[in-house]
Motif scaffolding. Structure first.
Motif, short mmCIF file in Angstrom:
data_model
loop_
_atom_site.label_atom_id
_atom_site.label_comp_id
_atom_site.label_asym_id
_atom_site.label_seq_id
_atom_site.Cartn_x
_atom_site.Cartn_y
_atom_site.Cartn_z
N GLY A 35 -3.68 2.84 4.84
CA GLY A 35 -3.00 4.27 4.45
C GLY A 35 -1.61 4.11 5.42
O GLY A 35 -0.62 4.63 4.84
N ARG A 36 -1.76 3.42 6.48
CA ARG A 36 -0.31 3.55 7.25
C ARG A 36 0.91 2.38 6.52
O ARG A 36 2.03 2.72 6.50
CB ARG A 36 -0.80 2.96 8.47
CG ARG A 36 0.62 2.91 9.64
CD ARG A 36 0.44 2.51 10.81
NE ARG A 36 -0.63 3.21 11.63
CZ ARG A 36 -1.27 3.06 12.71
NH1 ARG A 36 -1.29 1.92 13.05
NH2 ARG A 36 -2.19 3.81 13.20
N LYS A 38 0.68 1.85 3.50
CA LYS A 38 1.40 2.41 1.97
C LYS A 38 2.37 3.59 2.43
O LYS A 38 3.28 3.62 1.71
CB LYS A 38 0.03 3.16 1.35
CG LYS A 38 -0.71 2.09 0.53
CD LYS A 38 -1.68 2.72 -0.04
CE LYS A 38 -2.70 1.74 -0.82
NZ LYS A 38 -3.86 2.38 -1.81
N LYS A 39 2.30 4.24 3.72
CA LYS A 39 3.34 5.17 4.01
C LYS A 39 4.66 4.32 4.20
O LYS A 39 5.52 5.08 3.88
CB LYS A 39 2.65 6.06 5.13
CG LYS A 39 1.65 7.13 4.60
CD LYS A 39 1.13 7.90 5.90
CE LYS A 39 0.18 9.02 5.49
NZ LYS A 39 -0.11 9.82 6.77
N LYS A 41 5.51 1.64 2.90
CA LYS A 41 5.81 0.91 1.91
C LYS A 41 6.66 2.09 1.01
O LYS A 41 8.04 2.02 0.60
CB LYS A 41 4.85 0.58 1.02
CG LYS A 41 5.25 -0.32 -0.25
CD LYS A 41 4.17 -1.05 -0.88
CE LYS A 41 3.88 -0.29 -2.43
NZ LYS A 41 2.94 -0.71 -3.06
N LEU A 42 6.06 3.23 0.89
CA LEU A 42 6.92 4.52 0.37
C LEU A 42 8.14 4.71 1.04
O LEU A 42 9.06 5.22 0.47
CB LEU A 42 5.72 5.45 0.26
CG LEU A 42 6.46 6.75 -0.52
CD1 LEU A 42 6.57 6.65 -1.97
CD2 LEU A 42 5.40 7.94 -0.27
N ALA A 43 8.12 4.75 2.25
CA ALA A 43 9.47 5.17 2.88
C ALA A 43 10.49 4.02 2.67
O ALA A 43 11.53 4.46 2.40
CB ALA A 43 9.20 4.98 4.45
N ASP A 46 11.75 4.81 -0.94
CA ASP A 46 12.78 5.79 -0.53
C ASP A 46 13.92 5.56 -0.11
O ASP A 46 15.03 5.95 -0.76
CB ASP A 46 12.02 7.08 0.00
CG ASP A 46 10.80 7.80 -0.36
OD1 ASP A 46 10.76 7.80 -1.69
OD2 ASP A 46 9.89 8.48 0.36
#
Length: 61
Positions: A35-36, A38-39, A41-43, A46
């Motif tokens: 989960g960490r 993935k967050k 990676k999303l940042a 962005d």
């Protein structure tokens, strides 16, 4: 932002994706870590989008 920074972000995005895949292959994956990652990676994604947007604005001007 320059192309060098965008390439860095692309490499970081790929590295995070590979780390996520490796963690998911473990017999007992650490879901909090996935989960960490993935967050993060999303940042990065962005940031890549923002960087690409700035690049497109410069090219249009």
């Amino acid at each position: 932002m320059n192309d060098h920074y965008l390439r860095y972000l692309e490499r970081e995005h790929s590295r995070l994706e590979a780390e996520i895949r490796e963690e998911e292959k473990r017999p007992l994956p650490r879901h909090f870590l996935i989960g960490r990652l993935k967050k993060l990676k999303l940042a990065v994604k962005d940031q890549m989008a923002a960087c690409s947007g700035h690049k497109a604005e410069r090219e249009a001007a």
